[in-house]
Design an enzyme around this catalytic site. Structure first.
Site, PDB file in Angstrom:
ATOM      1  N   VAL A 105       0.836  -1.204   0.000  1.00  0.00           N
ATOM      2  CA  VAL A 105       0.000   0.000   0.000  1.00  0.00           C
ATOM      3  C   VAL A 105       0.872   1.256   0.000  1.00  0.00           C
ATOM      4  O   VAL A 105       0.368   2.361   0.142  1.00  0.00           O
ATOM      5  CB  VAL A 105      -0.949  -0.003   1.234  1.00  0.00           C
ATOM      6  CG1 VAL A 105      -1.973  -1.128   1.118  1.00  0.00           C
ATOM      7  CG2 VAL A 105      -0.175  -0.137   2.551  1.00  0.00           C
ATOM      8  N   HIS A 121      -4.431  -4.415  -2.290  1.00  0.00           N
ATOM      9  CA  HIS A 121      -4.863  -4.087  -0.925  1.00  0.00           C
ATOM     10  C   HIS A 121      -5.050  -2.589  -0.702  1.00  0.00           C
ATOM     11  O   HIS A 121      -5.001  -2.127   0.437  1.00  0.00           O
ATOM     12  CB  HIS A 121      -3.867  -4.671   0.090  1.00  0.00           C
ATOM     13  CG  HIS A 121      -3.922  -6.170   0.193  1.00  0.00           C
ATOM     14  ND1 HIS A 121      -2.900  -6.939   0.712  1.00  0.00           N
ATOM     15  CD2 HIS A 121      -4.892  -7.058  -0.162  1.00  0.00           C
ATOM     16  CE1 HIS A 121      -3.246  -8.225   0.666  1.00  0.00           C
ATOM     17  NE2 HIS A 121      -4.434  -8.315   0.129  1.00  0.00           N
ATOM     18  N   CYS A 133     -21.013   6.556   2.490  1.00  0.00           N
ATOM     19  CA  CYS A 133     -22.210   7.397   2.325  1.00  0.00           C
ATOM     20  C   CYS A 133     -22.720   7.436   0.886  1.00  0.00           C
ATOM     21  O   CYS A 133     -23.834   7.884   0.643  1.00  0.00           O
ATOM     22  CB  CYS A 133     -21.951   8.812   2.850  1.00  0.00           C
ATOM     23  SG  CYS A 133     -20.804   9.792   1.845  1.00  0.00           S
ATOM     24  N   CYS A 176     -15.466  13.129   6.595  1.00  0.00           N
ATOM     25  CA  CYS A 176     -15.912  13.101   5.192  1.00  0.00           C
ATOM     26  C   CYS A 176     -16.655  14.408   4.896  1.00  0.00           C
ATOM     27  O   CYS A 176     -17.573  14.776   5.635  1.00  0.00           O
ATOM     28  CB  CYS A 176     -16.843  11.909   4.995  1.00  0.00           C
ATOM     29  SG  CYS A 176     -17.665  11.863   3.389  1.00  0.00           S
ATOM     30  N   GLY A 215       8.827 -11.206  -3.235  1.00  0.00           N
ATOM     31  CA  GLY A 215       8.801 -10.614  -1.895  1.00  0.00           C
ATOM     32  C   GLY A 215       7.490 -10.772  -1.155  1.00  0.00           C
ATOM     33  O   GLY A 215       7.120  -9.892  -0.382  1.00  0.00           O
ATOM     34  N   GLU A 243      13.550 -16.338   1.374  1.00  0.00           N
ATOM     35  CA  GLU A 243      13.065 -17.464   2.188  1.00  0.00           C
ATOM     36  C   GLU A 243      12.116 -18.322   1.358  1.00  0.00           C
ATOM     37  O   GLU A 243      11.437 -17.822   0.466  1.00  0.00           O
ATOM     38  CB  GLU A 243      12.254 -16.940   3.392  1.00  0.00           C
ATOM     39  CG  GLU A 243      12.941 -15.898   4.242  1.00  0.00           C
ATOM     40  CD  GLU A 243      14.016 -16.485   5.134  1.00  0.00           C
ATOM     41  OE1 GLU A 243      13.932 -17.705   5.408  1.00  0.00           O
ATOM     42  OE2 GLU A 243      14.924 -15.738   5.531  1.00  0.00           O
TER      43      GLU A 243
HETATM   44  P1  OAD Z   1       5.026 -10.566   4.582  1.00  0.00           P
HETATM   45  O1  OAD Z   1       5.645  -9.732   5.638  1.00  0.00           O
HETATM   46  O2  OAD Z   1       4.065 -11.600   4.998  1.00  0.00           O
HETATM   47  O3  OAD Z   1       6.166 -11.302   3.756  1.00  0.00           O
HETATM   48  C1  OAD Z   1       7.270 -10.600   3.265  1.00  0.00           C
HETATM   49  C2  OAD Z   1       8.084 -11.568   2.441  1.00  0.00           C
HETATM   50  O4  OAD Z   1       9.171 -10.843   1.882  1.00  0.00           O
HETATM   51  C3  OAD Z   1       8.688 -12.716   3.239  1.00  0.00           C
HETATM   52  O5  OAD Z   1       8.426 -13.940   2.574  1.00  0.00           O
HETATM   53  C4  OAD Z   1      10.202 -12.419   3.229  1.00  0.00           C
HETATM   54  O6  OAD Z   1      10.993 -13.603   3.170  1.00  0.00           O
HETATM   55  C5  OAD Z   1      10.329 -11.621   1.955  1.00  0.00           C
HETATM   56  N1  OAD Z   1      11.467 -10.685   1.900  1.00  0.00           N
HETATM   57  C6  OAD Z   1      12.103 -10.033   2.901  1.00  0.00           C
HETATM   58  N2  OAD Z   1      13.073  -9.243   2.413  1.00  0.00           N
HETATM   59  C7  OAD Z   1      13.052  -9.398   1.062  1.00  0.00           C
HETATM   60  C8  OAD Z   1      13.808  -8.842  -0.012  1.00  0.00           C
HETATM   61  N3  OAD Z   1      14.788  -7.958   0.200  1.00  0.00           N
HETATM   62  N4  OAD Z   1      13.502  -9.241  -1.272  1.00  0.00           N
HETATM   63  C9  OAD Z   1      12.504 -10.137  -1.495  1.00  0.00           C
HETATM   64  N5  OAD Z   1      11.764 -10.676  -0.530  1.00  0.00           N
HETATM   65  C10 OAD Z   1      12.031 -10.318   0.742  1.00  0.00           C
HETATM   66  O7  OAD Z   1       4.394  -9.555   3.502  1.00  0.00           O
HETATM   67  P2  OAD Z   1       3.296  -9.837   2.387  1.00  0.00           P
HETATM   68  O8  OAD Z   1       3.463 -11.187   1.791  1.00  0.00           O
HETATM   69  O9  OAD Z   1       3.288  -8.673   1.477  1.00  0.00           O
HETATM   70  O10 OAD Z   1      -2.228  -7.328   4.143  1.00  0.00           O
HETATM   71  O11 OAD Z   1       1.985  -9.811   3.247  1.00  0.00           O
HETATM   72  C11 OAD Z   1       0.752 -10.001   2.630  1.00  0.00           C
HETATM   73  C12 OAD Z   1      -0.290  -9.165   3.321  1.00  0.00           C
HETATM   74  O12 OAD Z   1      -0.300  -9.464   4.712  1.00  0.00           O
HETATM   75  C13 OAD Z   1      -0.042  -7.671   3.276  1.00  0.00           C
HETATM   76  O13 OAD Z   1      -0.484  -7.076   2.076  1.00  0.00           O
HETATM   77  C14 OAD Z   1      -0.819  -7.200   4.441  1.00  0.00           C
HETATM   78  C15 OAD Z   1      -0.345  -8.199   5.446  1.00  0.00           C
HETATM   79  O14 OAD Z   1      -1.099  -8.355   6.564  1.00  0.00           O
HETATM   80  C16 OAD Z   1      -3.137  -6.579   4.740  1.00  0.00           C
HETATM   81  O15 OAD Z   1      -2.846  -5.694   5.538  1.00  0.00           O
HETATM   82  C17 OAD Z   1      -4.537  -6.903   4.335  1.00  0.00           C
END
Ligand code: OAD
Length: 270
Positions: A105, A121, A133, A176, A215, A243
């Site tokens: 986001v 998201h 509204c 709003c 990522g 990972e």
């Molecule tokens: P996560 O925090 O769950 O996962 C981040 C991922 O990035 C992990 O698998 C890490 O291994 C990887 N990572 C870390 N450093 C990296 C790098 N330099 N290059 C590549 N990968 C790297 O984040 P998201 O998968 O984005 O949703 O999480 C999904 C959703 O969960 C988010 O959009 C958010 C969260 O809660 C909502 O808020 C609805």
């Protein structure tokens, strides 16, 4: 397969592709200093999602939730896109049909120069009417709502404690204009549906030659299912992540490494 061979294998697939779709998650912005959710130092290690990222949390304590998002906006405002964002922006110009679906986001893909990002998201930089509204767009950018950016933030800041002195303390969240109800962050919270137009655009994007997840921990659905859906429809699928994730075994090629480095290496071979 060696690391180098994996990078070359992805580059080779991309050289022959015209429709390329990339699905990104928080790891793409990690090198910009934006904390991920689940990794070491991740936001969900310090905070409980149900206290900050649900409609119930906002209903219970809208000021706390608003301030937490304001703190996150502050982090992003002082961050810059990294090499991963830049490579993807270059690819958006290189490939005849490139689609970027992001769970992030933060808006860093747009700042790096990718246009038409599919924001799965939502956005930290948009708001919507909590009362729904009907007299406003579903989501919009409202400069007034962002005047509460903290003057200075660091990624080690403990949490949302920095409303600008004398301005908005006690009057958050903003209201709003149309109905006087609260404004809420224009993001998707846990338990909320994905915007149908966004879902539709994502579904279209999954008809592609190559689909790469970059990522993301691949645990939050429906976003986590996008890459495997693309694979089921015939795309070559890959993952870039330091990972292993639940998607690693399901993609055609998993490359272990940070996005800002791996994507740069792939790009140099195109
Ligand atoms: P996560 O925090 O769950 O996962 C981040 C991922 O990035 C992990 O698998 C890490 O291994 C990887 N990572 C870390 N450093 C990296 C790098 N330099 N290059 C590549 N990968 C790297 O984040 P998201 O998968 O984005 O949703 O999480 C999904 C959703 O969960 C988010 O959009 C958010 C969260 O809660 C909502 O808020 C609805």
């Amino acid at each position: 397969m060696s690391d180098d061979d994996a990078v070359e294998a992805l580059a080779e697939r991309l050289r022959g592709a015209s429709r390329v779709t990339v699905v990104t998650g928080a790891g793409v912005s990690a090198a910009s200093g934006i904390p991920t959710f689940r990794g070491p130092g991740g936001l969900w290690r310090r905070h409980r999602p149900e206290e900050l990222a649900t409609a119930a949390a906002f209903a219970r304590d809208p000021k706390l939730v608003w301030e937490w998002y304001a703190w996150r906006r502050g982090l992003v405002a002082s961050a810059k896109p990294n090499r991963a964002h830049e490579v993807l922006a270059e690819w958006s110009r290189r490939f005849p049909r490139f689609r970027l679906i992001t769970q992030n986001v933060d808006g860093l893909h747009e700042r790096a120069g990718t246009s038409d990002v599919i924001r799965f998201h939502g956005s930290l930089w948009e708001v919507s009417c909590w009362e729904d509204c009907g007299r406003t767009p579903a989501r919009w950018r409202d400069e007034r709502a962002f005047e509460d950016l903290p003057p200075r933030v660091s990624s080690s800041a403990p949490g949302p404690r920095h409303p600008r002195p004398g301005r908005r303390r006690g009057v958050l969240p903003p209201r709003c204009d149309a109905c006087g109800g609260w404004l809420r962050p224009g993001v998707v919270w846990f338990g909320e549906p994905i915007d149908p137009e966004v879902l539709e655009a994502s579904r279209e994007a999954l008809d592609c030659d190559v689909c790469i997840a970059v990522g993301t921990s691949a645990v939050v659905y429906p976003a986590a299912g996008l890459v495997t859906t693309a694979g089921a429809r015939g795309a070559f699928t890959a993952e870039v992540n330091p990972e292993a994730t639940p998607a690693s075994g399901a993609v055609d090629l998993a490359i272990a490494g940070p996005a800002e480095e791996v994507l740069g290496r792939v790009d140099r071979r195109l």
